[in-house]
Design an enzyme around this catalytic site. Structure first.
Site, short mmCIF file in Angstrom:
data_model
loop_
_atom_site.label_atom_id
_atom_site.label_comp_id
_atom_site.label_asym_id
_atom_site.label_seq_id
_atom_site.Cartn_x
_atom_site.Cartn_y
_atom_site.Cartn_z
N TYR A 71 0.82 -1.21 0.00
CA TYR A 71 0.00 0.00 0.00
C TYR A 71 0.86 1.26 0.00
CZ TYR A 71 -4.37 -2.44 0.02
OH TYR A 71 -5.43 -3.22 -0.39
N ASN A 106 -12.73 3.68 -6.91
CA ASN A 106 -11.31 4.03 -6.86
C ASN A 106 -10.89 4.55 -5.49
OD1 ASN A 106 -11.48 3.31 -9.50
ND2 ASN A 106 -11.31 5.40 -10.31
N HIS A 134 -15.02 2.01 -1.83
CA HIS A 134 -13.93 1.11 -1.39
C HIS A 134 -12.84 1.84 -0.60
CE1 HIS A 134 -15.14 -1.95 -4.73
NE2 HIS A 134 -15.94 -1.99 -3.70
N CYS A 142 -7.40 2.72 12.76
CA CYS A 142 -6.84 1.82 13.77
C CYS A 142 -7.56 0.47 13.72
CB CYS A 142 -7.00 2.44 15.15
SG CYS A 142 -6.40 1.38 16.48
N CYS A 145 -9.33 0.66 17.72
CA CYS A 145 -10.29 1.68 18.17
C CYS A 145 -10.80 2.47 16.97
CB CYS A 145 -9.62 2.61 19.19
SG CYS A 145 -8.55 3.86 18.43
N GLY A 206 -14.89 3.06 -17.27
CA GLY A 206 -13.65 2.39 -16.92
C GLY A 206 -13.73 1.36 -15.82
#
Ligand code: BV8
Length: 259
Positions: A71, A106, A134, A142, A145, A206
């Site tokens: 990521y 996206n 998404h 977190c 929490c 797309g």
């Protein structure tokens, strides 16, 4: 790639102009011309990486360092990209008329950036910001929490201890995206499907339409009687229910279609 025939663009424009309420549904293809890798296309993320290894809670539980590395790489890649002519044409068009709801799969925040560029202030920009089904690459939350925040700085994935941790409870932070096998944020699903149920036109840009429940947006619009316009250079799951199929690149066709 030569664009779609003028007659098809005219038919699509008429469908959008006649509609009081429109839903625009986008996928990775709208960001392809910005240099953001798509998922299934050539050079797509899923060609190199397996979603089950990186985009699931199980994968994160198994190896949070690997998932964070991936990521962090996507975040750096997207941060170097700019909104393209498709994002900008959409933002201008949505700010210039009423009744359009933008729904996106996206996580690259390029629609938001185009909206903020096109609008005189943050308040008005919100009208052209998408319902993000998404999540976002640029927020973390977190795992323990309710703490959630904008992503800060580079991610150090040398060990689990160096990964981002929650300033409130010390829990491990994770990207604020929806992983496979996870429920979508209920309020966003409601907002997307409520707008879809009353739309007279649905513009699809797309997306292969393969990931559920998001992909259901277009089927719901069709069932509600909306005219469906699909813009994509390739084949999609929606071609069968499209009233107009525009074969082309979003960055080339949208400025014409929405002028
Ligand atoms: C869930 C965030 C329930 C993370 C993403 C029903 C049937 C079958 C399967 C399921 C089902 N219901 C649920 C499932 C399982 C699963 C699913 O759908 N699997 C699929 C693969 C079969 N769904 C889920 O797991 C969802 N959660 O169901 O929870 C639940 C939970 C608990 C308990 C009970 C129930 C969650 C799914 C969300 C996953 N997260 N993203 C991240 O990004 O890392 S999905 C991610 O992939 C994107 O967000 C997007 O949704 C998808 C990629 O699709 P596209 O955007 O369409 O991209 P793609 O590359 O495929 O296509 C690009 C298109 O652009 C192409 O058509 C190409 O031709 C075109 N293009 C290229 N260049 C251009 C262009 N177009 C225009 N211009 C260009 N220049």
């Amino acid at each position: 790639m030569s664009g779609p025939p003028a007659a098809a663009v005219a038919a699509a424009r008429t469908a959008l102009e006649r509609a009081v309420r429109v839903v625009v549904f986008t996928g990775a293809g709208v960001s392809a011309e910005s240099g953001v890798p798509t998922f299934r296309g050539a050079g797509g993320l899923w060609r190199t990486f397996k979603p089950e290894d990186l985009a699931t809670p199980v994968a994160f539980g198994r190896d949070p360092r690997l998932v964070w590395e991936w990521y962090a790489w996507r975040r750096e890649t997207v941060a170097r990209c700019e909104p393209n002519a498709a994002h900008r044409a959409l933002a201008r068009w949505i700010l210039g008329r009423a009744g359009v709801t933008l729904v996106s799969q996206n996580v690259d925040d390029l629609h938001e950036r185009a909206a903020r560029e096109a609008a005189p202030d943050a308040e008005r920009a919100r009208r052209a910001e998408p319902v993000k089904l998404h999540g976002s690459l640029f927020h973390d939350h977190c795992t323990r929490c309710p703490y959630r925040a904008g992503a800060r700085g580079a991610v150090d994935a040398t060990s689990v201890a160096t990964l981002p941790h929650c300033p409130e409870c010390g829990g491990l932070m994770r990207p604020d995206v929806v992983w496979f096998g996870e429920m979508l944020p209920a309020r966003r699903v409601e907002a997307a499907f409520a707008a879809t149920a009353e739309a007279e036109a649905c513009l699809v840009i797309g997306t292969t339409g393969a990931v559920y429940p998001a992909a259901g947006v277009v089927h719901t619009a069709k069932a509600a009687g909306a005219r469906v316009v699909v813009l994509d250079p390739g084949a999609t799951e929606y071609d069968g229910l499209a009233d107009v199929k525009l074969v082309g690149q979003a960055g080339e066709v949208l400025p014409q279609l929405l002028a």
